[in-house]
Design a protein around this motif. Structure first.
Motif, short mmCIF file in Angstrom:
data_model
loop_
_atom_site.label_atom_id
_atom_site.label_comp_id
_atom_site.label_asym_id
_atom_site.label_seq_id
_atom_site.Cartn_x
_atom_site.Cartn_y
_atom_site.Cartn_z
N GLU A 30 69.15 33.04 -35.42
CA GLU A 30 69.76 33.49 -36.67
C GLU A 30 69.23 32.64 -37.82
OE1 GLU A 30 74.13 33.76 -38.85
OE2 GLU A 30 73.99 33.38 -36.68
N ARG A 50 66.74 41.93 -36.82
CA ARG A 50 68.09 42.45 -37.03
C ARG A 50 68.60 41.98 -38.39
NH1 ARG A 50 69.87 40.30 -31.16
NH2 ARG A 50 71.86 39.92 -32.19
N PRO A 52 71.65 42.59 -41.55
CA PRO A 52 73.01 43.11 -41.79
C PRO A 52 72.96 44.51 -42.40
CG PRO A 52 72.78 40.85 -42.61
CD PRO A 52 71.40 41.33 -42.25
N GLY A 53 73.75 45.41 -41.85
CA GLY A 53 73.85 46.74 -42.41
C GLY A 53 72.69 47.66 -42.11
N HIS A 73 68.95 36.90 -41.50
CA HIS A 73 68.52 37.87 -40.50
C HIS A 73 68.43 37.20 -39.13
CE1 HIS A 73 64.93 35.77 -41.86
NE2 HIS A 73 64.36 36.08 -40.70
#
Length: 314
Positions: A30, A50, A52-53, A73
């Motif tokens: 992360e 990955r 958010p949203g 991310h």
């Protein structure tokens, strides 16, 4: 006048941050939100981005992704699953220069080159208005030769650091960032290229007007004067400039003057009055008012909190 180089010089602060990651599944890192344009290059294997949203984005060997705003991310070996924070990984592994971050595991191996190109977080130049994600897929053709070669040299330097490596990696990341912007622009569909900063640089008269502003930010420019210099009418320049750049010529002039002033406040010990005069303000009061409106803080306070170590030496 190389306007792109001028903009990048004015808005970049400090050096770059780079790291290598070698991972075998399961793994996930992360990354926090950073005041940087963050990139990841998959040099081996595959992984997932990955955000958010948004749905997870698959990446394979040769792909490069740039997050211009440094959005927080996750880079991971699968589209779901647990992660560890990047700062916790580096602290636990006590990674030194050139030492890769290692995630041993039984799954397929993936190698990444990660980096950050640090911007002035208060900069608001139209060039920095980019999509949240720029993805360049692997391309074996000659079209990406310059980008591929820069990535190769960066990876090699990180793998085998020597005296001067920090300088070399800083310069290579600078070069890489320009190549990414060029490749992204070249890869866009024709309808997407009709407006915006890059379209402005392709328009001969608008590009000439921008160059004049960059070459002489302290001149008392008017729209009439710019139009005469580039050989079009005042109305034509105003209309095309506003459509492509996103603001009228004199608004862009003000923005650019204050970007330059911010850089000089960070990097030099010149007086506020001298800086104000150099970017076209005859009154320190008028300059301070404009700077405060643009940056949210007076010039003296901005300098106190943003000055680079050793600014103004020599």
């Amino acid at each position: 006048m190389d306007v792109l180089a001028d903009v990048l010089s004015a808005t970049k602060i400090g050096g770059t941050v780079t790291a290598r990651v070698h991972a075998a599944g399961p793994w996930g890192i992360e990354f926090p939100h950073l005041p940087s344009a963050v990139f990841h290059h998959v040099s081996r294997g595959s992984c997932w981005l990955r955000l958010p949203g948004a749905g997870p984005l698959p990446l394979t060997a040769g792909d490069l992704v740039l997050l211009p705003a440094g959005t927080g991310h996750v880079m991971a070996g699968d589209p779901t699953g647990p992660t560890v924070r990047f700062e916790d990984v580096t602290r636990a592994q006590r990674s030194g220069p050139g030492t890769p971050i290692d995630f041993p595991g039984p799954g397929p191996r993936t190698s990444l080159v990660c980096g950050g190109y640090r911007f002035d977080t208060h900069a608001s130049h139209p060039l920095l208005t980019l999509p949240p994600v720029l993805l360049l897929r692997a391309d074996p053709s000659a079209r990406r030769h310059d980008l591929t070669e820069t990535l190769r040299m960066l990876t090699a330097e990180l793998a085998d650091p020597a005296p001067g490596s920090q300088t070399i990696t800083d310069r290579l990341v600078d070069v890489l960032f320009v190549h990414v912007l060029r490749q992204w622009e070249a890869s866009r569909d024709a309808p997407d290229r009709g407006a915006g900063w890059w379209a402005a640089l392709r328009d001969a008269e608008v590009a000439a007007a921008i160059s004049l502003i960059h070459e002489g930010p302290g001149r008392a420019w008017t729209v009439d004067a710019l139009a005469r210099e580039v050989g079009v009418s005042r109305a034509t320049l105003s209309r095309r400039f506003t459509r492509l750049v996103g603001e009228p010529p004199l608004a862009y002039l003000t923005r650019w003057r204050l970007e330059i002033a911010a850089r000089r406040l960070r990097d030099t010990k010149d007086s506020v009055t001298r800086i104000a005069n150099s970017v076209g303000y005859t009154s320190e009061f008028a300059f301070s008012r404009a700077f405060t409106r643009h940056r949210g803080t007076p010039p003296s306070r901005y300098r106190a909190t943003h000055s680079a170590p050793g600014a103004g030496r020599g």
